[in-house]
Design an enzyme around this catalytic site. Structure first.
Site, PDB file in Angstrom:
ATOM      1  N   LEU A  13       0.831  -1.202   0.000  1.00  0.00           N
ATOM      2  CA  LEU A  13       0.000   0.000   0.000  1.00  0.00           C
ATOM      3  C   LEU A  13       0.864   1.251   0.000  1.00  0.00           C
ATOM      4  O   LEU A  13       0.557   2.234  -0.680  1.00  0.00           O
ATOM      5  CB  LEU A  13      -0.946  -0.003   1.195  1.00  0.00           C
ATOM      6  CG  LEU A  13      -1.915  -1.182   1.301  1.00  0.00           C
ATOM      7  CD1 LEU A  13      -2.956  -0.919   2.371  1.00  0.00           C
ATOM      8  CD2 LEU A  13      -2.576  -1.491  -0.023  1.00  0.00           C
ATOM      9  N   ASP A  50      13.445   1.395  12.507  1.00  0.00           N
ATOM     10  CA  ASP A  50      12.588   0.426  13.181  1.00  0.00           C
ATOM     11  C   ASP A  50      11.590   1.214  14.019  1.00  0.00           C
ATOM     12  O   ASP A  50      11.976   2.087  14.812  1.00  0.00           O
ATOM     13  CB  ASP A  50      13.444  -0.481  14.063  1.00  0.00           C
ATOM     14  CG  ASP A  50      12.648  -1.574  14.764  1.00  0.00           C
ATOM     15  OD1 ASP A  50      11.408  -1.477  14.847  1.00  0.00           O
ATOM     16  OD2 ASP A  50      13.289  -2.530  15.249  1.00  0.00           O
ATOM     17  N   TYR A 135      -3.896  -9.060  15.524  1.00  0.00           N
ATOM     18  CA  TYR A 135      -3.722  -7.947  14.586  1.00  0.00           C
ATOM     19  C   TYR A 135      -4.858  -6.934  14.750  1.00  0.00           C
ATOM     20  O   TYR A 135      -4.617  -5.728  14.849  1.00  0.00           O
ATOM     21  CB  TYR A 135      -3.695  -8.507  13.163  1.00  0.00           C
ATOM     22  CG  TYR A 135      -3.686  -7.470  12.069  1.00  0.00           C
ATOM     23  CD1 TYR A 135      -2.541  -6.738  11.780  1.00  0.00           C
ATOM     24  CD2 TYR A 135      -4.827  -7.232  11.295  1.00  0.00           C
ATOM     25  CE1 TYR A 135      -2.527  -5.795  10.762  1.00  0.00           C
ATOM     26  CE2 TYR A 135      -4.820  -6.289  10.279  1.00  0.00           C
ATOM     27  CZ  TYR A 135      -3.671  -5.575  10.019  1.00  0.00           C
ATOM     28  OH  TYR A 135      -3.664  -4.638   9.015  1.00  0.00           O
ATOM     29  N   CYS A 165      -7.958  -3.845   0.307  1.00  0.00           N
ATOM     30  CA  CYS A 165      -7.226  -3.004  -0.634  1.00  0.00           C
ATOM     31  C   CYS A 165      -6.237  -3.880  -1.392  1.00  0.00           C
ATOM     32  O   CYS A 165      -5.054  -3.970  -1.053  1.00  0.00           O
ATOM     33  CB  CYS A 165      -6.529  -1.857   0.083  1.00  0.00           C
ATOM     34  SG  CYS A 165      -5.968  -0.577  -1.059  1.00  0.00           S
ATOM     35  N   ARG A 172     -15.990 -12.186  -1.267  1.00  0.00           N
ATOM     36  CA  ARG A 172     -16.007 -11.226  -0.157  1.00  0.00           C
ATOM     37  C   ARG A 172     -15.694  -9.823  -0.644  1.00  0.00           C
ATOM     38  O   ARG A 172     -16.290  -8.843  -0.193  1.00  0.00           O
ATOM     39  CB  ARG A 172     -15.003 -11.651   0.912  1.00  0.00           C
ATOM     40  CG  ARG A 172     -14.834 -10.647   2.054  1.00  0.00           C
ATOM     41  CD  ARG A 172     -13.903 -11.186   3.134  1.00  0.00           C
ATOM     42  NE  ARG A 172     -13.648 -10.195   4.171  1.00  0.00           N
ATOM     43  CZ  ARG A 172     -12.584  -9.391   4.207  1.00  0.00           C
ATOM     44  NH1 ARG A 172     -11.667  -9.468   3.248  1.00  0.00           N
ATOM     45  NH2 ARG A 172     -12.438  -8.509   5.180  1.00  0.00           N
TER      46      ARG A 172
END
Length: 278
Positions: A13, A50, A135, A165, A172
């Protein structure tokens, strides 16, 4: 704007956001964990970092107007991994933004913060959190973190609950698809809307079979144009009848609703890695 920061710039993305973001600012700082992102665009610099390193983020966000935060593990994973990248990393983004006087965080939240709600409920933005995985739980934490930092520290946030996306290649997606064009439009509106406070919005295209109500985010001016119905005939022709008792078909989180905690949900979606080549 003078400076925007994009985390997760090496991701799929993120690859679609880099060029549009360079057109909205004098300087785009892209960051991710990889050593080299390849070719950079005019006005773009790349910094390896990081998200677990607060001091590194402070340095990157110095002088920034806003941060577009897409950096995270983009799938269900073991708890320790989610904790480091998706929870501690997000805290560091908001804290660094506060310390550096950054006005707004535009955050890639997810449908999986509410993934156990049923499609047929057509929930609004006021529906309670109902995560489907670690998540999704991390996304709930980050949305509450964003709310807290607005209420207590004046850092604005837009939490974009991104749906499917990716290429629309399954049944679905007819209700949950978010095109790359509409993703870019949503991020642009999340940046250029003058005042947002703390805003949640569903990142979903203008699908005939849409499974959520986005009306309470109308102030953003997000008006998606694409519609997954153009893929319906082809997708449904190759899709056998779905089990109407399977939570993967009933819940808006799809296969994330049925995977064991710590196991990949993306594996059941057939996502094509079609990241944009710069």
């Amino acid at each position: 704007m003078k400076k925007l920061v994009l985390t997760g710039a090496a991701g799929r993305l993120g690859s679609y956001l880099r060029e549009p973001l360079t057109k909205m600012c004098d300087e785009l700082v892209s960051t991710d964990m990889v050593a080299d992102i390849g070719k950079t665009l005019p006005g773009e610099t790349y910094v390896q970092a990081d998200l677990g390193d607060l001091s590194a983020l402070e340095a990157i966000l110095a002088g920034a107007d806003m941060v577009v935060h897409f950096g995270a593990i983009g799938d269900e994973a073991e708890w320790d991994a989610i904790l480091h990248s998706n929870i501690i990393g997000a805290y560091n983004v908001w804290e660094a933004a506060y310390r550096q006087g950054v006005r707004r965080v535009v955050y890639a939240s997810s449908v999986h913060a509410v993934g156990m709600h049923l499609k047929t409920d057509v929930i609004g933005l006021d529906a309670p959190h109902k995560p489907d995985t670690y998540y999704g739980l991390a996304k709930c934490f980050c949305e509450d973190l964003a709310s807290l930092y607005w209420d207590k520290r004046g850092v604005e946030s837009v939490c974009m609950r991104i749906f499917s996306c990716a290429q629309a290649n399954n049944a679905r997606a007819l209700g949950t698809w978010l095109s790359y064009g509409d993703l870019i439009h949503l991020v642009e509106r999340s940046i250029d809307t003058p005042v947002v406070g703390f805003t949640k919005v569903y990142g979903i295209s203008n699908n005939d079979r849409v499974v959520v109500d986005n009306s309470k985010a109308a102030h953003l001016g997000y008006r998606p144009k694409d519609n997954a119905e153009v893929f319906a005939k082809e997708i449904l022709a190759k899709t056998p009848p779905l089990d109407n008792k399977d939570l993967a078909n009933l819940c808006i989180g799809g296969p994330f609703a049925t995977v064991e905690l710590g196991n990949s949900g993306v594996a059941g979606l057939g996502v094509v890695d079609d990241r944009k080549k710069i």
